[in-house]
Design a protein around this motif. Structure first.
Motif, short mmCIF file in Angstrom:
data_model
loop_
_atom_site.label_atom_id
_atom_site.label_comp_id
_atom_site.label_asym_id
_atom_site.label_seq_id
_atom_site.Cartn_x
_atom_site.Cartn_y
_atom_site.Cartn_z
N ILE A 234 -9.75 -8.66 -0.61
CA ILE A 234 -9.08 -7.41 -0.28
C ILE A 234 -9.35 -7.12 1.19
O ILE A 234 -10.47 -6.84 1.59
CB ILE A 234 -9.59 -6.25 -1.14
CG1 ILE A 234 -9.45 -6.56 -2.63
CG2 ILE A 234 -8.87 -4.96 -0.78
CD1 ILE A 234 -8.04 -6.67 -3.12
N ASN B 148 -5.35 -4.01 -8.70
CA ASN B 148 -6.44 -4.84 -8.18
C ASN B 148 -6.09 -6.33 -8.25
O ASN B 148 -6.97 -7.18 -8.32
CB ASN B 148 -7.72 -4.60 -8.99
CG ASN B 148 -7.62 -5.12 -10.42
OD1 ASN B 148 -6.52 -5.22 -10.97
ND2 ASN B 148 -8.74 -5.44 -11.03
N ALA C 200 -13.44 -6.81 -11.03
CA ALA C 200 -13.55 -8.23 -10.72
C ALA C 200 -13.33 -9.11 -11.95
O ALA C 200 -13.38 -10.33 -11.85
CB ALA C 200 -14.93 -8.53 -10.12
N ASN D 230 -15.87 -1.90 -0.63
CA ASN D 230 -14.81 -2.82 -1.00
C ASN D 230 -15.37 -4.18 -1.38
O ASN D 230 -14.91 -4.81 -2.35
CB ASN D 230 -13.83 -2.96 0.16
CG ASN D 230 -12.74 -3.97 -0.11
OD1 ASN D 230 -12.02 -3.88 -1.09
ND2 ASN D 230 -12.62 -4.95 0.77
N SER E 57 -14.86 -5.68 -5.23
CA SER E 57 -13.96 -6.83 -5.38
C SER E 57 -14.68 -8.14 -5.70
O SER E 57 -14.03 -9.10 -6.12
CB SER E 57 -13.12 -7.02 -4.11
OG SER E 57 -13.94 -7.30 -2.99
N THR E 58 -16.01 -8.19 -5.53
CA THR E 58 -16.70 -9.47 -5.71
C THR E 58 -17.86 -9.44 -6.70
O THR E 58 -18.23 -10.48 -7.24
CB THR E 58 -17.26 -9.98 -4.36
OG1 THR E 58 -18.28 -9.09 -3.89
CG2 THR E 58 -16.15 -10.11 -3.32
N TYR F 256 -6.09 -0.50 -4.49
CA TYR F 256 -7.01 0.46 -5.09
C TYR F 256 -7.51 1.43 -4.04
O TYR F 256 -6.97 1.50 -2.93
CB TYR F 256 -8.11 -0.22 -5.88
CG TYR F 256 -9.03 -1.22 -5.19
CD1 TYR F 256 -9.21 -1.26 -3.83
CD2 TYR F 256 -9.75 -2.12 -5.97
CE1 TYR F 256 -10.09 -2.16 -3.25
CE2 TYR F 256 -10.63 -3.03 -5.41
CZ TYR F 256 -10.80 -3.04 -4.04
OH TYR F 256 -11.67 -3.94 -3.47
N GLU G 247 -5.04 -8.70 -6.31
CA GLU G 247 -5.46 -9.72 -5.34
C GLU G 247 -6.73 -10.44 -5.81
O GLU G 247 -6.90 -11.63 -5.57
CB GLU G 247 -5.72 -9.07 -3.97
CG GLU G 247 -4.48 -8.58 -3.25
CD GLU G 247 -3.54 -9.71 -2.92
OE1 GLU G 247 -3.74 -10.39 -1.90
OE2 GLU G 247 -2.58 -9.92 -3.69
N ILE G 248 -7.61 -9.71 -6.49
CA ILE G 248 -8.86 -10.31 -6.96
C ILE G 248 -8.55 -11.38 -7.99
O ILE G 248 -9.12 -12.48 -7.95
CB ILE G 248 -9.77 -9.22 -7.56
CG1 ILE G 248 -10.05 -8.14 -6.52
CG2 ILE G 248 -11.09 -9.83 -8.04
CD1 ILE G 248 -10.72 -6.90 -7.08
#
Length: 294
Positions: free
Chosen positions: A60, A51, A223, A211, A215-216, A79, A53-54
């Motif tokens: 993502i 994960n 996150a 997603n 991710s947020t 993921y 990129e977060i």
């Protein structure tokens, strides 16, 4: 022509030779059960779960171009939404009937969690509807090695990793008539329910919604800290924050260690096959320093 309405998986846009090279599959690609097993095994043991990129401050992106660039062309992973976005397109390209599903992770959960795990229901072309289809779960990070048949209560031993699909009531209190499926995995203390799911079809737009939350949202564990898994036939490497664990097929722990933030880039490369760009490695270290695991 690719599907612009969002119903299919854009299999015509997949770079199939590049994907097959990435996962190390040089065998037959005829759309049958043997190929499905081989591709599932190759995918889960080649492309890691992560994960990062977060942590690196980037969204993502689930467009097929972005997923191929990251999971196929680079030494990176992703993921569940990324993995199954890619795998669905590959299977569709080969001629399989692919239906996406959504699962609710229960293992380790202390409360009811949202349904944010992507799964795939797959049939080879020409398979009769009265024959059991296959559950493909290449995006959990911890197997299974091969797809599982939709057969209630069937136990499957895959090189020591043991799984069971069974029918059950997904939320007995609020929806007593909603019968779904449960995926169980055998550990050192017996069977553990990993996640539950119903057979409601999901589409690319549903992946986008899930997603975004994963991710947020501040309540999403993904996150808040780096998480990576590398699944092999004989072991599972798990990085949770700065904690590194290696598990055996029977679920027992082979080793544990705690890393410094500065050790993360090298460990990700050596143990997980995740190679960060020069700018991303110090960015990840800085994030972990500023956000110790809670």
């Amino acid at each position: 022509m690719s599907d612009d309405l969002g119903y299919g998986w854009q299999g015509d846009l997949i770079d199939l030779p590049a994907y097959l090279k990435r996962v190390g599959h040089d065998g037959d690609v005829a759309p049958n059960e043997e190929t499905l097993r081989a591709l599932h095994r190759a995918h889960t043991t080649s492309i890691p779960f992560e994960n990062l990129e977060i942590m690196l401050g980037r969204p993502i992106d689930l467009s097929l171009d972005a997923v191929q660039a990251k999971l196929v062309e680079q030494s990176r992973g992703g993921y569940c939404y990324e993995h199954n976005r890619l795998f669905a397109a590959v299977l569709e390209r080969l001629g399989y009937e692919v239906t996406a599903l959504s699962g609710r992770v229960t293992v380790g959960a202390r409360k009811l969690l949202p349904s944010t795990h992507a799964l795939l229901h797959v049939r080879p072309p020409g398979q009769r509807k009265d024959e059991a289809a296959w559950l493909c779960d290449v995006g959990f990070g911890a197997g299974p090695l091969e797809p599982l048949r939709f057969r209630d209560g069937e136990e499957v031993d895959q090189d020591g990793w043991v799984f069971r699909l069974q029918q059950g009531r997904t939320v007995t209190t609020w929806s007593p008539n909603t019968v779904g499926w449960e995926l169980h995995q055998r550990g050192p203390d017996g069977w553990v329910q990993r996640h539950t799911f119903t057979m409601n079809e999901q589409f690319r737009v549903d992946f986008e919604v899930g997603n975004h939350f994963v991710s947020t949202n501040s309540h999403s564990p993904f996150a808040t800290r780096p998480f990576a898994q590398k699944f092999r036939v004989d072991s599972l490497h798990v990085l949770d924050g700065t904690n590194l664990t290696v598990r055996r097929p029977d679920g027992s722990t082979a080793s544990t260690s705690t890393l410094t933030p500065e050790q993360l880039p090298e460990t990700l490369a050596e143990s997980f096959g995740i190679v960060l760009d020069n700018d991303d490695a110090p960015r990840l270290v800085d994030f972990v320093r500023a956000n110790p695991k809670r």
